[in-house]
Motif scaffolding. Structure first.
Motif, PDB file in Angstrom:
ATOM      1  N   THR A  64      76.035  38.278  40.091  1.00 11.80           N
ATOM      2  CA  THR A  64      76.193  37.364  39.097  1.00 11.80           C
ATOM      3  C   THR A  64      76.154  38.025  37.674  1.00 11.80           C
ATOM      4  O   THR A  64      75.155  38.848  37.642  1.00 11.80           O
ATOM      5  N   GLN A  91      82.261  44.232  31.866  1.00 16.35           N
ATOM      6  CA  GLN A  91      81.943  45.426  31.345  1.00 16.35           C
ATOM      7  C   GLN A  91      81.640  46.563  32.720  1.00 16.35           C
ATOM      8  O   GLN A  91      81.009  47.466  32.343  1.00 16.35           O
ATOM      9  N   ARG A 108      79.965  45.561  39.416  1.00 16.37           N
ATOM     10  CA  ARG A 108      80.365  46.552  40.220  1.00 16.37           C
ATOM     11  C   ARG A 108      79.392  47.490  40.276  1.00 16.37           C
ATOM     12  O   ARG A 108      78.964  47.776  41.243  1.00 16.37           O
TER      13      ARG A 108
HETATM   14  C1  LIG Z   1      82.284  37.907  39.887  1.00 17.57           C
HETATM   15  C2  LIG Z   1      81.331  38.507  38.609  1.00 17.57           C
HETATM   16  C3  LIG Z   1      80.016  38.810  39.281  1.00 17.57           C
HETATM   17  C4  LIG Z   1      81.861  39.401  37.994  1.00 17.57           C
HETATM   18  O1  LIG Z   1      81.054  39.981  37.248  1.00 17.57           O
HETATM   19  P1  LIG Z   1      81.679  41.244  35.997  1.00 17.57           P
HETATM   20  O2  LIG Z   1      80.222  41.834  35.621  1.00 17.57           O
HETATM   21  O3  LIG Z   1      82.509  40.606  34.912  1.00 17.57           O
HETATM   22  O4  LIG Z   1      82.349  42.178  37.068  1.00 17.57           O
HETATM   23  P2  LIG Z   1      82.730  43.639  36.671  1.00 17.57           P
HETATM   24  O5  LIG Z   1      82.849  43.931  35.279  1.00 17.57           O
HETATM   25  O6  LIG Z   1      82.014  44.614  37.260  1.00 17.57           O
HETATM   26  O7  LIG Z   1      84.041  43.906  37.344  1.00 17.57           O
HETATM   27  C5  LIG Z   1      85.237  43.105  36.989  1.00 17.57           C
HETATM   28  C6  LIG Z   1      86.448  43.752  36.897  1.00 17.57           C
HETATM   29  O8  LIG Z   1      86.809  43.449  38.606  1.00 17.57           O
HETATM   30  C7  LIG Z   1      88.106  42.818  38.576  1.00 17.57           C
HETATM   31  N1  LIG Z   1      88.601  41.924  39.350  1.00 17.57           N
HETATM   32  C8  LIG Z   1      88.120  40.577  39.437  1.00 17.57           C
HETATM   33  N2  LIG Z   1      88.179  39.789  40.481  1.00 17.57           N
HETATM   34  C9  LIG Z   1      89.142  40.799  41.016  1.00 17.57           C
HETATM   35  C10 LIG Z   1      90.084  40.434  42.179  1.00 17.57           C
HETATM   36  N3  LIG Z   1      89.795  39.529  42.996  1.00 17.57           N
HETATM   37  N4  LIG Z   1      90.478  41.692  42.751  1.00 17.57           N
HETATM   38  C11 LIG Z   1      90.544  42.734  42.188  1.00 17.57           C
HETATM   39  N5  LIG Z   1      89.541  43.164  40.966  1.00 17.57           N
HETATM   40  C12 LIG Z   1      88.983  41.936  40.647  1.00 17.57           C
HETATM   41  C13 LIG Z   1      88.454  42.541  36.999  1.00 17.57           C
HETATM   42  O9  LIG Z   1      89.864  42.229  36.748  1.00 17.57           O
HETATM   43  C14 LIG Z   1      87.724  43.224  36.279  1.00 17.57           C
HETATM   44  O10 LIG Z   1      88.531  44.532  35.999  1.00 17.57           O
HETATM   45  P3  LIG Z   1      88.833  45.146  34.733  1.00 17.57           P
HETATM   46  O11 LIG Z   1      87.384  45.130  33.844  1.00 17.57           O
HETATM   47  O12 LIG Z   1      89.483  46.199  34.690  1.00 17.57           O
HETATM   48  O13 LIG Z   1      89.635  43.993  33.890  1.00 17.57           O
HETATM   49  C15 LIG Z   1      81.160  37.314  37.468  1.00 17.57           C
HETATM   50  O14 LIG Z   1      82.457  36.772  37.467  1.00 17.57           O
HETATM   51  C16 LIG Z   1      80.454  36.142  38.040  1.00 17.57           C
HETATM   52  O15 LIG Z   1      79.172  36.278  37.619  1.00 17.57           O
HETATM   53  N6  LIG Z   1      81.062  35.217  38.548  1.00 17.57           N
HETATM   54  C17 LIG Z   1      80.311  33.780  38.936  1.00 17.57           C
HETATM   55  C18 LIG Z   1      79.202  33.960  40.243  1.00 17.57           C
HETATM   56  C19 LIG Z   1      80.082  34.454  41.370  1.00 17.57           C
HETATM   57  O16 LIG Z   1      81.205  34.005  41.731  1.00 17.57           O
HETATM   58  N7  LIG Z   1      79.706  35.854  42.023  1.00 17.57           N
HETATM   59  C20 LIG Z   1      80.060  36.565  43.131  1.00 17.57           C
HETATM   60  C21 LIG Z   1      79.781  35.881  44.229  1.00 17.57           C
HETATM   61  S1  LIG Z   1      80.151  36.618  45.558  1.00 17.57           S
END
Ligand SMILES: CC(C)(COP(=O)(O)OP(=O)(O)OC[C@H]1O[C@@H](n2cnc3c(N)ncnc32)[C@H](O)[C@@H]1OP(=O)(O)O)[C@@H](O)C(=O)NCCC(=O)NCCS
Length: 412
Positions: A80, A88, A92
């Protein structure tokens, strides 16, 4: 910004804010308790900005079953990022750090429930088999037996529920989560909507079979998301118990056990599908694959692989593991990529290296994990995933890897 271990003394409030922002909890004390129980049970890594947590990733020790053998697994139980810290690269980076640490400590496999396909593929995860979610009117169950009066299960029964899950009928792909806190937090989360009923037929009154879910509204739909039984007779008793709710509840939603075709047990499935079309109580079945797994330790996974049948296949395997590019420099575990000589058969093995006399399979670690678990045969994965090799090798893999449909059965 720093990436570090979660600190219970200072991080609770900002972790709660992250989960509130992603919509997983509300501001209630019940939900705060739930998150605290989850955090106490997990290994938690965070990204903090100005001392406040903005990304929270939790993992828990688990096992995954491959036919009759179990392997240590790292279950990624939460990823999350708060509203201010999205995109940012924090989710990941923190996830990779958590997996690398668990892999270094012996987790031969990692697993998670994905929010969408693609994101975790970049970390080497491969999508697992479809699970069928079936929705039915419990009154329509064709069950010729009565259920005894069950016992109500509550938060106080967390340990018994946890043990019953560990003792449940073993199937290929089954995941067991080790900390009882996982179940405690689930029970807490369900709160007053909890629907948990079971029977204590084991030695000294041990819980043998139960189901657990959410009972919302007067007429449902009810959602059953955990079910455990040791025998088919116990399974049928649980279904008879679900049928007992049918005088009032119009719809139950649950995951179909992989060895059962629930349509066999419904009186008029097509009639009800038509009559309930577009309603809140629609009897419609869906198939979705939202669990992903990846092999962390090729040698450990192959050593635990004992395929039925006498035939073995031996080949070079060149594995691409994309997680490597995200690993911290100081991580002891360096992914599962590279060149191996693989034997798959009644006794399987992976050795580092290659043998020019053998055919070569090229695969991403996610695609190879799918092949190994039996999600789809090599010939199908060669069409849709990153897996390729000479036709004779693909055909041999199709013959040797005939596995039952895997299912984690314990959703996380
Ligand atoms: C999912 C979540 C954790 C991502 O958090 P984040 O810190 O923004 O993620 P990151 O910055 O590490 O990664 C984002 C990157 O992944 C990419 N990405 C997102 N979904 C993707 C997908 N389905 N396929 C490929 N890449 C994807 C994004 O485009 C982004 O890339 P960019 O920076 O080049 O644009 C956040 O959106 C979140 O907390 N969501 C709600 C809770 C949730 O659903 N958690 C996941 C449970 S499994």
């Amino acid at each position: 910004m720093i990436i570090r271990q979660y600190n219970p003394a200072t991080d609770k409030d900002s972790c709660h804010r992250v989960w509130r922002e992603v919509g997983w909890v509300d501001g209630s004390d019940k939900d705060k308790d739930m998150l605290n129980i989850h955090l106490d049970a997990a290994s938690a890594h965070v990204a903090a900005i100005d001392d406040a947590v903005e990304t929270l990733v939790t993992t828990m020790p688990a096992t995954v079953r491959h036919l009759d053998h179990t392997l240590p697994m790292c279950a990624v139980t939460a990823v999350t990022t708060s509203h201010i810290a999205r995109k940012q690269g924090l989710a990941r980076r923190v996830t990779v750090r958590a997996i690398a640490e668990d892999a270094a400590n012996g987790a031969a496999v990692a697993g998670l429930g994905m929010f969408e396909q693609g994101f975790y593929n970049t970390l080497g995860f491969g999508t697992q088999a479809y699970n069928n979610t079936i929705t039915f009117d419990p009154a329509q169950l064709k069950i010729n037996r009565r259920a005894r009066m069950p016992q109500r299960l509550t938060l106080d029964d967390a340990a018994a529920i946890h043990q019953a899950l560990h003792d449940r009928m073993p199937i290929h792909g089954a995941v067991n989560i080790e900390p009882v806190g996982f179940i405690e937090s689930e029970l807490k989360w369900a709160g007053s909507n909890l629907l948990a009923l079971g029977y204590r037929d084991g030695p000294d009154g041990a819980l043998t079979h139960f189901f657990m879910g959410n009972a919302k509204g007067e007429h449902g739909p009810y959602r059953i998301y955990l079910i455990a039984y040791q025998t088919w007779d116990q399974f049928m008793e649980l279904l008879a118990l679900i049928k007992n709710l049918g005088d009032q509840v119009r719809l139950v939603r649950m995951t179909e056990p992989p060895m059962i075709q629930m349509q066999d047990l419904l009186i008029q499935p097509f009639r009800f599908r038509q009559l309930t079309r577009k309603s809140d109580f629609a009897n419609i079945n869906t198939a979705t694959a939202y669990i992903q797994l990846r092999i962390n330790d090729m040698a450990a996974c192959m050593a635990a692989t004992h395929l039925p049948g006498a035939e073995s296949v031996r080949f070079n395997l060149t594995v691409d593991d994309p997680i490597v590019q995200f690993l911290p420099d100081d991580a002891e575990w360096r992914g599962a990529g590279g060149a191996y000589i693989i034997t798959l058969g009644p006794d399987s093995a992976a050795e580092r290296g290659s043998d020019p006399s053998l055919p070569t399979l090229e695969a991403s670690i996610g695609a190879f994990t799918r092949l190994w678990m039996g999600v789809k045969p090599a010939s199908g994965l060669a069409v849709t995933d990153q897996l390729s090799g000479p036709p004779d090798l693909i055909a041999a893999l199709d013959r040797v890897l005939r596995l039952p449909q895997p299912s984690v059965e314990w959703w996380f």
